[in-house]
Motif scaffolding. Structure first.
Motif, mmCIF file in Angstrom:
data_model
loop_
_atom_site.group_PDB
_atom_site.id
_atom_site.type_symbol
_atom_site.label_atom_id
_atom_site.label_comp_id
_atom_site.label_asym_id
_atom_site.label_seq_id
_atom_site.Cartn_x
_atom_site.Cartn_y
_atom_site.Cartn_z
ATOM 1 N N GLY A 240 0.862 -1.173 0.000
ATOM 2 C CA GLY A 240 0.000 0.000 0.000
ATOM 3 C C GLY A 240 0.906 1.233 0.000
ATOM 4 O O GLY A 240 2.077 1.137 0.353
ATOM 5 N N VAL A 241 0.349 2.372 -0.399
ATOM 6 C CA VAL A 241 1.147 3.606 -0.411
ATOM 7 C C VAL A 241 0.666 4.500 0.727
ATOM 8 O O VAL A 241 -0.540 4.676 0.909
ATOM 9 N N HIS A 242 1.613 5.055 1.480
ATOM 10 C CA HIS A 242 1.279 6.013 2.540
ATOM 11 C C HIS A 242 1.819 7.397 2.182
ATOM 12 O O HIS A 242 2.889 7.506 1.596
ATOM 13 N N VAL A 243 1.061 8.402 2.566
ATOM 14 C CA VAL A 243 1.447 9.783 2.264
ATOM 15 C C VAL A 243 1.419 10.576 3.567
ATOM 16 O O VAL A 243 0.458 10.491 4.335
ATOM 17 N N SER A 244 2.494 11.358 3.786
ATOM 18 C CA SER A 244 2.570 12.140 5.037
ATOM 19 C C SER A 244 1.637 13.337 5.010
ATOM 20 O O SER A 244 1.325 13.874 3.953
ATOM 21 N N ARG A 245 1.247 13.768 6.190
ATOM 22 C CA ARG A 245 0.556 15.051 6.329
ATOM 23 C C ARG A 245 1.636 16.143 6.409
ATOM 24 O O ARG A 245 2.767 15.862 6.787
ATOM 25 N N SER A 246 1.242 17.378 6.060
ATOM 26 C CA SER A 246 2.214 18.480 6.105
ATOM 27 C C SER A 246 2.637 18.747 7.545
ATOM 28 O O SER A 246 1.827 18.617 8.465
ATOM 29 N N LEU A 247 3.881 19.118 7.724
ATOM 30 C CA LEU A 247 4.363 19.560 9.034
ATOM 31 C C LEU A 247 4.972 20.949 8.867
ATOM 32 O O LEU A 247 5.577 21.253 7.828
ATOM 33 N N ALA A 248 4.839 21.763 9.912
ATOM 34 C CA ALA A 248 5.426 23.105 9.866
ATOM 35 C C ALA A 248 6.915 23.054 10.164
ATOM 36 O O ALA A 248 7.652 23.998 9.871
ATOM 37 N N SER A 249 7.373 21.953 10.755
ATOM 38 C CA SER A 249 8.808 21.805 11.039
ATOM 39 C C SER A 249 9.133 20.321 11.162
ATOM 40 O O SER A 249 8.350 19.556 11.726
ATOM 41 N N ALA A 262 9.503 12.060 7.313
ATOM 42 C CA ALA A 262 9.141 13.484 7.228
ATOM 43 C C ALA A 262 8.110 13.733 6.136
ATOM 44 O O ALA A 262 7.150 14.477 6.331
ATOM 45 N N HIS A 263 8.324 13.128 4.956
ATOM 46 C CA HIS A 263 7.516 13.528 3.785
ATOM 47 C C HIS A 263 7.279 12.351 2.845
ATOM 48 O O HIS A 263 7.683 12.403 1.683
ATOM 49 N N ALA A 264 6.650 11.305 3.338
ATOM 50 C CA ALA A 264 6.325 10.166 2.459
ATOM 51 C C ALA A 264 5.408 10.646 1.344
ATOM 52 O O ALA A 264 4.488 11.429 1.575
ATOM 53 N N MET A 265 5.691 10.187 0.143
ATOM 54 C CA MET A 265 4.916 10.656 -1.021
ATOM 55 C C MET A 265 4.572 9.481 -1.918
ATOM 56 O O MET A 265 5.161 8.403 -1.796
ATOM 57 N N THR A 266 3.636 9.689 -2.831
ATOM 58 C CA THR A 266 3.353 8.636 -3.806
ATOM 59 C C THR A 266 4.581 8.505 -4.709
ATOM 60 O O THR A 266 5.335 9.462 -4.891
ATOM 61 N N PRO A 267 4.793 7.309 -5.292
ATOM 62 C CA PRO A 267 6.044 7.110 -6.037
ATOM 63 C C PRO A 267 6.080 7.752 -7.418
ATOM 64 O O PRO A 267 7.083 7.636 -8.123
ATOM 65 N N ASN A 268 5.031 8.490 -7.806
ATOM 66 C CA ASN A 268 4.878 8.877 -9.220
ATOM 67 C C ASN A 268 6.010 9.719 -9.808
ATOM 68 O O ASN A 268 6.265 9.638 -11.002
ATOM 69 N N LEU A 269 6.655 10.546 -9.009
ATOM 70 C CA LEU A 269 7.746 11.350 -9.569
ATOM 71 C C LEU A 269 9.104 10.707 -9.331
ATOM 72 O O LEU A 269 10.126 11.233 -9.771
ATOM 73 N N GLY A 270 9.120 9.582 -8.607
ATOM 74 C CA GLY A 270 10.400 8.933 -8.321
ATOM 75 C C GLY A 270 11.326 9.821 -7.509
ATOM 76 O O GLY A 270 12.519 9.927 -7.785
ATOM 77 N N LEU A 309 6.859 20.105 -1.395
ATOM 78 C CA LEU A 309 6.344 20.443 -2.731
ATOM 79 C C LEU A 309 6.350 19.194 -3.620
ATOM 80 O O LEU A 309 5.392 18.932 -4.357
ATOM 81 N N PHE A 310 7.431 18.416 -3.557
ATOM 82 C CA PHE A 310 7.470 17.176 -4.340
ATOM 83 C C PHE A 310 6.333 16.243 -3.921
ATOM 84 O O PHE A 310 5.720 15.581 -4.746
ATOM 85 N N ARG A 311 6.069 16.200 -2.613
ATOM 86 C CA ARG A 311 4.995 15.322 -2.131
ATOM 87 C C ARG A 311 3.653 15.736 -2.739
ATOM 88 O O ARG A 311 2.880 14.901 -3.217
ATOM 89 N N THR A 312 3.389 17.050 -2.739
ATOM 90 C CA THR A 312 2.122 17.533 -3.296
ATOM 91 C C THR A 312 2.056 17.253 -4.800
ATOM 92 O O THR A 312 1.041 16.776 -5.321
ATOM 93 N N ALA A 313 3.177 17.540 -5.502
ATOM 94 C CA ALA A 313 3.190 17.327 -6.962
ATOM 95 C C ALA A 313 3.008 15.843 -7.282
ATOM 96 O O ALA A 313 2.296 15.480 -8.230
ATOM 97 N N ALA A 314 3.640 14.978 -6.504
ATOM 98 C CA ALA A 314 3.535 13.533 -6.772
ATOM 99 C C ALA A 314 2.088 13.068 -6.610
ATOM 100 O O ALA A 314 1.600 12.233 -7.384
ATOM 101 N N SER A 315 1.369 13.616 -5.621
ATOM 102 C CA SER A 315 -0.040 13.226 -5.435
ATOM 103 C C SER A 315 -0.883 13.676 -6.621
ATOM 104 O O SER A 315 -1.782 12.958 -7.066
ATOM 105 N N LEU A 316 -0.570 14.878 -7.143
ATOM 106 C CA LEU A 316 -1.321 15.361 -8.318
ATOM 107 C C LEU A 316 -1.083 14.455 -9.523
ATOM 108 O O LEU A 316 -2.020 14.059 -10.223
ATOM 109 N N VAL A 317 0.191 14.100 -9.748
ATOM 110 C CA VAL A 317 0.507 13.233 -10.890
ATOM 111 C C VAL A 317 -0.182 11.879 -10.713
ATOM 112 O O VAL A 317 -0.698 11.291 -11.662
#
Ligand SMILES: Cc1cc2nc3c(=O)[nH]c(=O)nc-3n(C[C@H](O)[C@H](O)[C@H](O)COP(=O)(O)OP(=O)(O)OC[C@H]3O[C@@H](n4cnc5c(N)ncnc54)[C@H](O)[C@@H]3O)c2cc1C
Length: 342
Positions: A240-249, A262-270, A309-317
C-alpha cells in the motif's frame, strides 16, 4: 561527546550515518529489519541529478553511478501505445534498492554502532539528536509530533518486481490506462524492473496479485504482458502507499525527521529516496559543522519546503495517471495536445 541515535537503517538513516564525520561522537543506527543489502526484492530507484550531487558530496556518487544504469528520461504512453509525453535530458541513475542499501552499509564509518531491533517507544531514546529515519509509519514522528501527525493510506496498491531479462528497451516507460498504470525500467545486470499501481485492492497472496496484474495487462500493448509473464512470487512485492501530512517543522526539541518519516509521497515522480538522500546529506553536513542543537535549528529551515512540494506534486501526478473512465480519455487528449518531444 555528542550522541546521535538514528532510528531506521533505510536509505535516509544509512546515508546520514555515512555523511557524519565526527568519529568522536557516538552514532548509533537502530534497525528493526534484516541487515541492509540482504532484504527485499532488488526493485529499482531512479536517482535524479540533485540526489546524485548529494551522493557526490559524501564520496559515493561515482560508485553509485558505476553500479547503476543511466537513462536520460522517461516516456509516458497511453494504453493503446501512443506517446503522450517524453521527458528528456534528465540523466537519471537507475539502481536496485537492495544494491543501494549494500553500498551505503559498506561505506559506514567504523565508528558507527549498528543495533538490530525495533524501537517501540521513541520517547525512550535519549540522545543529543534523535533522528527519525524510520519511514512512513515513523514511531519518532508519532511519539514526538503526536499520533495525529501519522501518514495516511493513499488508497493505492503497488505491485512491482524484477525479472531476469532486459525487456525495458533501456528506458523508463509508463503506460497510463483506465484507472491503472504500468511501468518498466532497466536494472543493472540485464534485468528489468516493473511496477503497476491501481486503486487499493487486497490480495490473498503474491500469486493472486500477479494473476490480477496479468489480467489487467491485457488492456496494454503486448510488451507489458511479456514482462508480467516472467514475474515470479519470489521477485514480486505488493504494497500500500502512505502519504505524510504536512508539518510546519521537521524538528521538535532534539528530534528530527528525514526521508519518508518526514515527507512520504506517492512514487509517481520517483523522488522519495532522492529527497531522503538530500535530507540526510544536508543534516550530516550541518552536524559535521555545528553542535547538535544548532545543526537541527539550521536543518529546520533548509529542508522544509522542497520535499513537501514534491509530495504535493507527486499526489497530483498520481491522480492524473490513475484517472478512470471519461477522465482518463480526456487526460490522454489534453496531454497529447501539449507541445513537446514525442
Ligand atoms: C513503488 C515505489 C517506487 C519508488 N521509486 C522511487 C524512485 O524511483 N526514486 C526515488 O527517489 N524514490 C522512489 N520511491 C520512494 C522510496 O522508496 C522511499 O522514499 C525511500 O525508501 C524512503 O527511504 P527512508 O529511509 O526514508 O524510509 P524506508 O525506506 O521506509 O526506511 C525506513 C527504515 O526504518 C526501519 N524502521 C522502521 N520503523 C522502525 C522502528 N520502530 N525501529 C527500528 N527500525 C525501524 C525500517 O525497517 C526501514 O529499514 C519509490 C517507492 C515506491 C513504493
Amino acid at each position: 561527546m555528542a550522541t546521535v541515535e538514528i532510528v531506521g537503517g533505510g536509505i535516509a538513516g544509512l546515508t546520514l550515518a555515512c555523511a557524519l564525520r565526527r568519529p568522536e561522537w557516538d552514532v548509533i543506527v537502530r534497525e528493526q529489519g534484516r541487515p541492509a543489502g540482504t532484504r527485499d526484492v532488488d526493485t529499482a530507484f531512479g536517482l535524479w541529478r540533485p540526489a546524485m550531487r548529494a551522493l557526490d558530496g559524501i564520496g559515493l556518487g561515482d560508485l553509485v553511478q558505476e553500479t547503476g544504469v543511466r537513462i536520460d528520461g522517461a516516456t509516458v504512453r497511453s494504453a493503446d501505445d501512443r506517446v503522450l509525453t517524453r521527458i528528456r535530458d534528465q540523466d537519471v541513475v537507475m539502481i536496485g534498492r537492495t544494491t543501494l542499501h549494500r553500498i551505503l552499509h559498506d561505506a559506514l564509518p567504523g565508528s558507527v554502532r549498528w543495533r538490530s531491533g525495533r524501537i517501540e517507544e521513541a520517547r525512550e531514546v535519549v540522545a543529543d539528536a534523535i533522528v527519525g529515519a524510520d519511514g512512513a509509519r515513523s514511531v519518532v514522528r508519532r511519539d514526538h509530533w503526536g499520533a495525529g501527525s501519522a501518514a495516511r493510506a493513499h488508497g493505492t496498491t503497488v505491485v512491482r518486481g524484477v525479472v531476469d531479462h532486459d525487456l525495458s528497451r533501456g528506458e523508463l516507460t509508463e503506460y497510463w490506462g483506465d484507472g491503472v498504470l504500468y511501468g518498466v525500467t532497466p536494472l543493472p545486470g540485464g534485468r528489468t524492473n516493473w511496477f503497476t499501481a491501481f486503486p487499493e485492492r487486497r490480495f490473498g497472496g503474491v500469486d493472486e496479485a500477479i494473476a490480477h496484474v496479468r489480467g489487467v495487462a491485457r488492456a496494454f500493448p503486448p510488451q507489458v504482458s511479456a514482462v508480467l509473464e516472467e514475474a515470479t512470487p519470489e521477485q514480486t512485492l505488493v504494497n500500500g502507499v502512505h502519504v505524510s501530512r504536512s508539518l510546519a517543522s521537521f524538528v521538535r526539541g532534539r528530534a528530527v525527521l528525514l526521508g519518508d518519516a518526514a515527507h512520504a509521497m506517492t512514487p509517481n515522480l520517483g523522488r522519495g529516496a532522492c529527497e531522503a538522500i538530500r535530507d540526510a546529506v544536508a543534516l550530516g553536513a550541518l552536524l559535521n559543522a555545528h553542535e547538535p542543537a544548532q545543526a537541527l535549528s539550521r536543518y529546520r529551515r533548509r529542508r522544509l519546503i522542497a520535499p513537501q512540494l514534491f509530495r504535493t506534486a507527486a499526489s497530483l501526478v498520481s491522480r492524473v495517471a490513475l484517472a478512470a473512465g471519461e477522465r482518463a480519455r480526456r487526460r490522454d487528449r489534453v496531454i497529447s495536445m501539449v507541445p513537446g518531444p514525442r
